[in-house]
Design a protein around this motif. Structure first.
Motif: not given
Length: 475
Positions: A5, A11, A13-14, A18, A144, A168-169, A172, A174
């Protein structure tokens, strides 16, 4: 596995995913939240052995029983507690509207805050991830999680298990080094919880301040154990030593130093040595004793001991293998030492130890011991050993700590119905149980006006009518 990533773009984008998902379902019902909690619990229980092995590998050695007690059992019981009580936690709470606004109705509506960030330390990587995750899921949020770079095997496994359990939404993980952590904490979370050192905590708070992100900081400090004049002395020593050596002292609420009545230091050392040898027979090869997490932390502990000894302190070995502390240790094993006579300005008396070094400080009067504690920054925990109720009450009233256990150590953290958190330099905010739910919830005040109310009596033009209303309520 290398994290691919981009620390800023990937990050973010994740995070945006969410946020979008939360906007679609901003108030999940209890059945939905309970299903997520049960899925989390099932994932933990079905992967217990793999999680234990990953944590063992990251430490170099950590007994499966120790991981079961601290990480697995604590996580499981916290989830079960939330499942038992969460439906009640999320019910609106009635409040009084007061005479002026009557007959309007007032209430607090618990509302998920949105997207929550959790930064996890290395010392209890599962429990300190799942504990806040449980509160955040019970409150209906998206989450997250950033594990520590010191536990890469656990972090990779946890990311895989979470990915199999949640979209993942929704939740998740990282993984990554310091650059990833910086990018993570700079995101505009709706709430950010960090557990770790005070120094890094300051950096996290500065990053969160840029976005006005609310933070919960679980830090540390020098948690004292005070053995009072009327304590059951042998039981107190056993409790302090057991609590200190759990996870080799790598616990944020471990006793950091001990205050003992003057003349009892040697008795403490003798009892502590006997108990340590009983708990860890054949110390050099005993697999129940946890390794230090990294060579840098091992060297830090050696430096603390050497510095104290060079300043006139005496090091008391509690095992027959303390010589290993002076040389290379492929298993990063640090034999426990009690330290007496360390000057107040030595590093071991100023910094959080986070390892199996235990300074003893003798005192003459109970008031002197309380003054000693109060002269130092407010700790995350305090442990008081005493049977005299007046002294217990005095100590609780006159000292500050994030939490207290009386006549034992560590155990207040295991009580799901008590909040866990620090005070001042040892932290901001708290979680666990209902307090975890509230940490990740906005208790939204709602006033519902009645058709019949005082509005017409208090609007302009002002005059005798408004004056009469004000006079009535100012009596």
């Amino acid at each position: 596995m290398k994290n691919d990533l981009d620390p800023k773009l990937g990050i973010e984008s994740l995070f945006r995913a969410q946020q979008t998902a939360f906007a679609r379902a901003p108030m999940p019902d209890w059945d939905t939240r309970a299903r997520h909690l049960r899925a989390l619990d099932a994932m933990l229980l079905s992967n217990r052995e793999a999680i234990t092995q990953a944590i063992h590998a990251d430490f170099g050695n950590r007994a499966a029983n120790e991981t079961d007690l601290a990480d697995m059992l604590g996580s499981h019981l916290g989830i079960r507690h939330a499942l038992r009580h969460g439906r009640r936690w999320m019910k609106p709470q009635r409040r009084s509207s007061g005479m002026l606004l009557a007959p309007a109705r007032a209430k607090l509506v618990p509302q998920p805050v949105g997207v929550v960030g959790i930064v996890v330390p290395w010392n209890y990587p599962l429990f300190l991830a799942v504990g806040p995750l449980t509160g955040a899921l019970a409150a209906g949020n998206r989450v997250m999680i950033k594990p520590s770079e010191f536990t890469p095997r656990f972090g990779e496994l946890f990311a895989q298990l979470i990915a199999k359990t949640f979209a993942p939404d929704h939740v998740t993980v990282v993984n990554g080094e310091v650059d990833v952590a910086r990018a993570f904490t700079s995101l505009p979370f709706d709430h950010l919880l960090y557990t770790g050192s005070t120094g890094v905590g300051r950096q996290v708070m500065r990053a969160a301040a840029e976005n006005l992100t609310p933070v919960t900081l679980e830090l540390g400090g020098k948690s004292p154990a005070l053995i009072g004049p009327n304590a059951r002395f042998d039981e107190a020593v056993d409790a302090v030593v057991s609590g200190k050596l759990f996870n080799a002292g790598q616990t944020c609420v471990a006793p950091d130093y001990v205050l003992v009545p003057r003349g009892r230091a040697q008795a403490f050392i003798d009892r502590a040595g006997a108990l340590t040898r009983k708990m860890y027979p054949g110390f050099s090869s005993n697999t129940d004793y946890t390794s230090i997490i990294s060579t840098s932390h091992l060297e830090r502990l050696r430096t603390l001991a050497v510095d104290a000894a060079s300043r006139g302190a005496t090091l008391h070995a509690l095992t027959d293998d303390a010589s290993s502390n002076q040389g290379d240790s492929p298993t990063r094993r640090f034999a426990p030492l009690i330290v007496t006579g360390a000057p107040d300005d030595t590093a071991i008396m100023r910094e959080e130890i986070f390892g199996p070094l235990l300074p003893l400080v003798e005192y003459d009067t109970f008031d002197e011991a309380l003054t000693y504690i109060n002269a130092r920054p407010r700790p995350l925990a305090m442990y008081l050993f005493e049977t005299d109720r007046a002294k217990i009450d005095a100590a609780l009233a006159r000292t500050h700590a994030g939490g207290v256990t009386v006549n034992d150590t560590l155990l207040h953290v295991a009580c799901d119905d008590l909040p866990f958190g620090g005070i001042g330099p040892s932290g901001i905010g708290a979680y666990h149980g209902v307090d975890g739910f509230r940490t990740f919830t906005h208790m939204k005040p709602v006033l519902i006006q009645s058709r019949f109310n005082l509005r017409a009596l208090v609007r302009p033009p002002y005059g005798k009518r408004v004056a009469a209303v004000v006079k009535m309520f100012l009596r």
